[in-house]
Motif scaffolding. Structure first.
Motif, PDB file in Angstrom:
ATOM      1  N   ALA A  43       0.822  -1.217   0.000  1.00 39.86           N
ATOM      2  CA  ALA A  43       0.000   0.000   0.000  1.00 39.86           C
ATOM      3  C   ALA A  43       0.853   1.263   0.000  1.00 39.86           C
ATOM      4  CB  ALA A  43      -0.948  -0.007   1.191  1.00 39.86           C
ATOM      5  N   THR A  44       1.857   1.319   0.876  1.00 43.05           N
ATOM      6  CA  THR A  44       2.686   2.525   0.940  1.00 43.05           C
ATOM      7  C   THR A  44       3.550   2.678  -0.303  1.00 43.05           C
ATOM      8  OG1 THR A  44       4.397   1.356   2.209  1.00 43.05           O
ATOM      9  CG2 THR A  44       2.714   2.561   3.461  1.00 43.05           C
ATOM     10  N   GLU A  57       1.337   4.220  -3.011  1.00 40.17           N
ATOM     11  CA  GLU A  57       1.110   5.626  -2.718  1.00 40.17           C
ATOM     12  C   GLU A  57       2.346   6.464  -3.024  1.00 40.17           C
ATOM     13  OE1 GLU A  57       1.168   9.378  -0.900  1.00 40.17           O
ATOM     14  OE2 GLU A  57       2.425   7.729  -0.181  1.00 40.17           O
ATOM     15  N   GLY A  77       3.122   6.534  -6.865  1.00 46.61           N
ATOM     16  CA  GLY A  77       2.138   7.336  -7.570  1.00 46.61           C
ATOM     17  C   GLY A  77       2.305   8.817  -7.306  1.00 46.61           C
ATOM     18  N   ARG A  78       2.725   9.170  -6.097  1.00 41.36           N
ATOM     19  CA  ARG A  78       2.860  10.577  -5.726  1.00 41.36           C
ATOM     20  C   ARG A  78       4.143  11.199  -6.256  1.00 41.36           C
ATOM     21  NH1 ARG A  78       5.328  11.926  -1.229  1.00 41.36           N
ATOM     22  NH2 ARG A  78       4.817   9.915  -0.272  1.00 41.36           N
TER      23      ARG A  78
END
Length: 235
Positions: free
Chosen positions: A37-38, A41, A44-45
């Motif tokens: 999950a991290t 994130e 993508g960021r």
């Protein structure tokens, strides 16, 4: 400057990779992540140029990270498990490093990523089929480092991925692969000249050839070495 994200579920491994990257001022670590999950994130960021990605991430794995990103960034797998190398090659990873990571292998992997940031090179040709009893691998010709005849079989050395023993003759692959950059330097050896990095004579009848993507140099006899040197000089 290469912008990098490190993904590993072990904090010690993240710190170890940060230390190794201190020797590469051209690399900026923009984020780290310790789970599927991290990682999604953070990538993508930040939109990094490269992700240094562990395979086992607790509830997920590195291949899921790639599958859930479109487009996926360049990936260097960093893992303690050699058995996933063929799968990593199938998802077009830039490299596959085994822990503990050797500084020279990390440098080679980063250099490969940096080269791919430039204008895309023309493909050498369509993928070649490497068929084995239990599976079939479709290999990009550019990642084929060398091929060596072993009787009716051919050992295909894939850059950074080890080798596969295929029930096909060397002549079969010679007909498939483009010349140049591939050159049959002797009865039993077909080389990708674009990956040859060093040619060192070890006496009159033995020459060691260092090939990018192969851990150990390849030994050539006198006639094969002379043909290789002539081809390299012509290039």
């Amino acid at each position: 400057m290469l912008r990098a994200v490190i993904v590993d579920d072990e904090p010690l491994a993240i710190r170890a990779m940060r230390r190794l990257l201190l020797a590469h001022p051209e690399v900026e670590v923009v984020e780290t992540a310790d789970s599927l999950a991290t990682a999604l994130e953070a990538i993508g960021r930040t939109r990094p140029d490269v992700v240094l990605l562990d395979i086992e991430l607790g509830a997920g794995d590195g291949f899921e990270v790639i599958a859930r990103l479109a487009p996926a960034p360049r990936v260097i797998f960093v893992t303690a498990h050699p058995q996933h190398a063929v799968q990593a090659f199938a998802v077009e990873a830039a490299d596959y490093l085994l822990k503990p990571v050797r500084p020279d292998r990390l440098a080679e992997a980063l250099a490969r990523v940096a080269r791919h940031r430039g204008p895309a090179a023309a493909p050498l040709g369509p993928p070649i089929e490497l068929r084995m009893p239990s599976r079939t691998v479709m290999a990009d010709p550019a990642e084929v480092a060398a091929l060596c005849a072993e009787g009716d079989f051919t050992r295909v050395h894939l850059a950074g991925q080890g080798s596969l023993l295929i029930l096909r003759t060397l002549s079969h692959f010679e007909a498939l692969l483009p010349a140049p950059p591939f050159l049959r330097v002797g009865r039993s050896v077909l080389l990708n000249l674009g990956r040859v990095r060093r040619v060192e004579a070890e006496g009159r009848n033995l020459t060691h050839v260092t090939i990018e993507g192969m851990e150990a140099p390849l030994g050539l006899g006198r006639v094969a070495a002379a043909r290789l040197r002539a081809a390299l000089s012509a290039r």
